[in-house]
Design a protein around this motif. Structure first.
Motif, short mmCIF file in Angstrom:
data_model
loop_
_atom_site.label_atom_id
_atom_site.label_comp_id
_atom_site.label_asym_id
_atom_site.label_seq_id
_atom_site.Cartn_x
_atom_site.Cartn_y
_atom_site.Cartn_z
N VAL A 90 0.83 -1.19 0.15
CA VAL A 90 0.04 0.09 -0.16
C VAL A 90 0.82 1.33 0.03
N PHE A 91 2.07 1.25 0.87
CA PHE A 91 2.87 2.52 0.80
C PHE A 91 3.50 2.69 -0.41
N TYR A 92 4.18 1.74 -1.09
CA TYR A 92 4.69 1.98 -2.51
C TYR A 92 3.87 2.40 -3.34
N GLY A 93 2.32 1.78 -3.18
CA GLY A 93 1.43 2.21 -4.17
C GLY A 93 1.24 3.68 -4.26
N GLY A 94 1.16 4.11 -2.95
CA GLY A 94 0.79 5.65 -2.56
C GLY A 94 1.97 6.44 -3.27
N ILE A 95 3.10 5.96 -3.25
CA ILE A 95 4.54 6.67 -3.95
C ILE A 95 4.31 6.85 -5.24
N PHE A 96 3.71 5.57 -5.89
CA PHE A 96 3.74 5.76 -7.49
C PHE A 96 2.43 6.56 -7.85
N ILE A 97 1.63 6.57 -6.98
CA ILE A 97 0.31 7.61 -7.28
C ILE A 97 0.85 9.02 -7.00
N MET A 98 1.57 9.30 -6.05
CA MET A 98 2.04 10.67 -5.81
C MET A 98 2.76 11.11 -6.81
N PHE A 99 3.79 10.50 -7.26
CA PHE A 99 4.65 10.69 -8.43
C PHE A 99 3.96 10.78 -9.71
N GLY A 100 3.07 10.23 -9.67
CA GLY A 100 2.14 10.12 -11.00
C GLY A 100 1.62 11.66 -11.26
N HIS A 101 0.89 12.07 -9.99
CA HIS A 101 0.38 13.55 -10.18
C HIS A 101 1.33 14.43 -10.12
N ILE A 102 2.66 14.25 -9.78
CA ILE A 102 3.64 15.29 -9.71
C ILE A 102 4.15 15.54 -11.26
N VAL A 103 4.29 14.32 -12.17
CA VAL A 103 4.60 14.35 -13.39
C VAL A 103 3.51 14.99 -14.30
N LEU A 104 2.25 14.79 -13.82
CA LEU A 104 0.97 15.61 -14.42
C LEU A 104 1.13 17.15 -14.11
N ALA A 105 1.53 17.51 -12.94
CA ALA A 105 1.78 18.87 -12.52
C ALA A 105 2.83 19.68 -13.16
N ILE A 106 3.65 18.87 -13.79
CA ILE A 106 4.96 19.57 -14.58
C ILE A 106 4.31 19.55 -15.88
N PRO A 107 4.43 20.84 -16.66
CA PRO A 107 4.02 21.11 -17.79
C PRO A 107 5.05 20.52 -18.88
N PHE A 108 5.15 19.06 -19.14
CA PHE A 108 5.75 18.35 -20.02
C PHE A 108 4.99 17.82 -21.09
N GLY A 109 3.70 17.90 -20.94
CA GLY A 109 2.74 17.78 -22.45
C GLY A 109 2.55 16.19 -22.40
N HIS A 110 2.66 15.81 -23.86
CA HIS A 110 2.24 14.34 -24.11
C HIS A 110 2.95 13.37 -23.44
N VAL A 111 4.17 13.69 -23.02
CA VAL A 111 5.16 12.55 -22.46
C VAL A 111 4.69 12.41 -21.14
N SER A 182 -1.24 19.49 -9.08
CA SER A 182 -0.49 19.63 -7.95
C SER A 182 -1.16 19.54 -6.53
N VAL A 183 -2.17 19.83 -6.48
CA VAL A 183 -3.08 19.74 -5.42
C VAL A 183 -3.53 18.13 -5.24
N ALA A 184 -3.57 17.59 -6.23
CA ALA A 184 -3.98 16.06 -6.27
C ALA A 184 -2.80 15.35 -5.64
N ALA A 185 -1.41 15.92 -5.92
CA ALA A 185 -0.21 15.23 -5.37
C ALA A 185 0.16 15.30 -3.86
N ILE A 186 -0.50 16.69 -3.50
CA ILE A 186 -0.41 16.85 -2.28
C ILE A 186 -1.23 16.24 -1.42
N GLY A 187 -2.56 16.04 -1.94
CA GLY A 187 -3.52 15.22 -1.14
C GLY A 187 -2.83 13.83 -0.86
N MET A 188 -2.32 12.91 -2.00
CA MET A 188 -1.69 11.76 -1.67
C MET A 188 -0.51 11.65 -0.79
#
Length: 489
Positions: A90-111, A182-188
């Protein structure tokens, strides 16, 4: 079971329940907050802060994304049971989720979009099934608080899902999409912090270890199968590329086919297994039409985040009593009605007692309400056309109808799955219930391609009538299904 986990109580329940309550609340906050704005982020123009995808492609990506999330739960259960144990999984899953939201929070477009999808899919698969299993682990099998504990836990899920669109949705659509992510990442992050701190105090030490540790010899076999699987996938994509078929739409189609093949494979294996009795085999056959019904139901229910989200954004008047609000706020309707209906239906079933309809009849009624939620959407189109923004009332009633269907199918389906599962395939059968949602969303990834502003009257009508028609067929065959259930109500 850790003795301290039982004796340390809060409001009559193990303290670990509060930790898991807030973990899942924040995880759902991050996921549903992201989901409330992701579709708009994909198809809004670049000038409006989006990626500029076509609406059709954005709808398909959203649907296949949801399918992958549910399919990944099978992987998450395996990792917990055989490799890491539920607490660390569960803990590692939460880390993956948080970094997934962090990636979206960075304006790197399609990638960034597709890297985020990959990370959140893996993370949700690791976290979602195992955090529920940990709730059960807080109680002894005969503990009378167990059902109440799960009810409290489910309430936490819906609190997070309800609050997320209001906060993340507003920031995403009114300020900037990346601020919302970014707020979604902070929530996780909040969820992870309190999970880590609470876990050290209130979780059983047994949850740190796998319940069925994998044998090193088995690990080699699994590793070889994984390599073979990835080689086949690479070969398929290579061949598709050689023939100029490697497009996003075709990749989504390929994943759709895989998602549909998974339950077919499970059913074939179970029905032909020598580990089950003839009575269990008949019960599996009774489960097949219920599985198909659940796929049809989730197909409509999950379109609330895709087709109805588009309708909310483009054809709904986004103001109430003079106050303007973002279209993403409609995504709070689902958890809102769940929280309203749960105590009502609990009282209804308790009062009816042994006079309750059978599972298949409840499923039929659930399909009727789901189909009606789409047929309802025909009315404003007939009255006002598709060029006029209509009252929010129409969408709200549509959600109110489909969630009545969910009350008749979701908890009943979970219960029926546990009752009809053969002893040798209990875990796999539970996976089948979650896979039904994966199949539904994979199916949606193809179905939503037919939705457009010009043909939405036909779209809502055909889908709604088709689901109601299957509900009628299921109702007609319910006596036969009852016989196949062999005494299971």
């Amino acid at each position: 079971m850790n003795k301290d986990a039982i004796e340390t109580v809060l409001l009559g329940h193990p303290r670990g329940l509060a930790t898991l309550f807030f973990t899942e609340m924040w995880e759902r906050f991050s996921y549903y907050g992201m989901r409330a704005i992701l579709l708009y982020y994909m198809y809004y123009s670049i000038n409006s802060g989006g990626l500029g995808y076509s609406k059709t492609l954005a709808l398909s990506i959203m649907s296949i994304y949801g399918s992958l999330v549910y399919l990944s739960s099978v992987f998450g259960g395996f990792v917990s049971d055989r490799v890491l144990g539920s607490q660390r999984t569960v803990f590692y899953g939460g880390i993956f989720i948080m970094f997934g939201h962090i990636v979206l929070a960075i304006p790197f477009g399609h990638v960034a979009l597709f890297v985020s999808i990959g990370l959140i899919t893996i993370g949700t698969g690791l976290l979602k099934p195992n955090v529920s299993q940990m709730v059960g682990g807080l109680y002894n099998e005969k503990d009378l608080r167990r059902d109440t504990g799960f009810s409290i836990f489910v309430f936490g899920i819906n609190v997070g899902a309800f609050a997320a669109p209001f906060i993340v949705g507003y920031l995403g659509q009114k300020v900037n999409f990346h601020v919302g992510f970014s707020v979604a990442a902070i929530g996780m992050l909040f969820g992870l912090i309190q999970y880590y701190q609470g876990g050290k105090k209130y979780f059983s030490k047994d949850s740190l270890y796998p319940t069925d540790p994998i044998d090193p010899r088995d690990l080699k076999v699994i590793f070889k199968k994984l390599i073979l699987f990835f080689i086949i996938i690479i070969l398929i994509f290579t061949i598709m590329n050689l023939f100029n078929f490697l497009t996003m739409i075709n990749v989504i189609l390929f994943i759709t086919i895989l998602a549909v093949l998974v339950p077919i494979y499970y059913f074939v294996v179970m029905l032909n297994s020598r580990k089950i009795t003839q009575v269990e085999r008949l019960r599996i056959w009774a489960y097949v039409p219920l599985f198909i019904a659940s796929v049809l139901f989730w197909s409509i229910e999950e379109q609330g985040a895709v087709v109805l989200a588009v309708f909310a954004n483009e054809q709904t008047r986004l103001s109430l009593f003079g106050y303007e609000f973002p279209s993403s706020w409609f995504q709070s309707m689902n958890p809102l009605f769940i929280m309203i209906y749960v105590p009502i239906f609990a009282m209804i079933w308790t009062k009816m007692g042994t006079k309750q309809p059978t599972s298949s009849i409840k499923f039929s009624y659930g399909l009727f309400f789901a189909g009606m939620s789409f047929l309802w959407m025909i009315i404003p189109i007939l009255l006002f056309g598709n060029e006029v923004r209509v009252s929010p009332f129409w969408l709200i009633v549509s959600w109110a109808l489909v969630i009545i269907g969910e009350m008749l199918i979701s908890p009943i389906g979970l219960s029926a799955t546990t009752k009809l599962a053969p002893k040798a395939f209990q875990s796999q059968m539970m996976s089948m219930w979650f896979i039904s949602d994966a199949v539904a969303q994979a199916f949606n990834s193809q179905l939503v391609r037919f939705y457009s502003n010009q043909n939405e009257l036909l779209y809502f009508g055909v889908v709604g009538i088709s689901v109601i028609a299957f509900g009628l067929i299921l109702l007609l065959f319910s006596p036969r299904i009852k016989v196949l259930m062999e005494g299971i109500e």
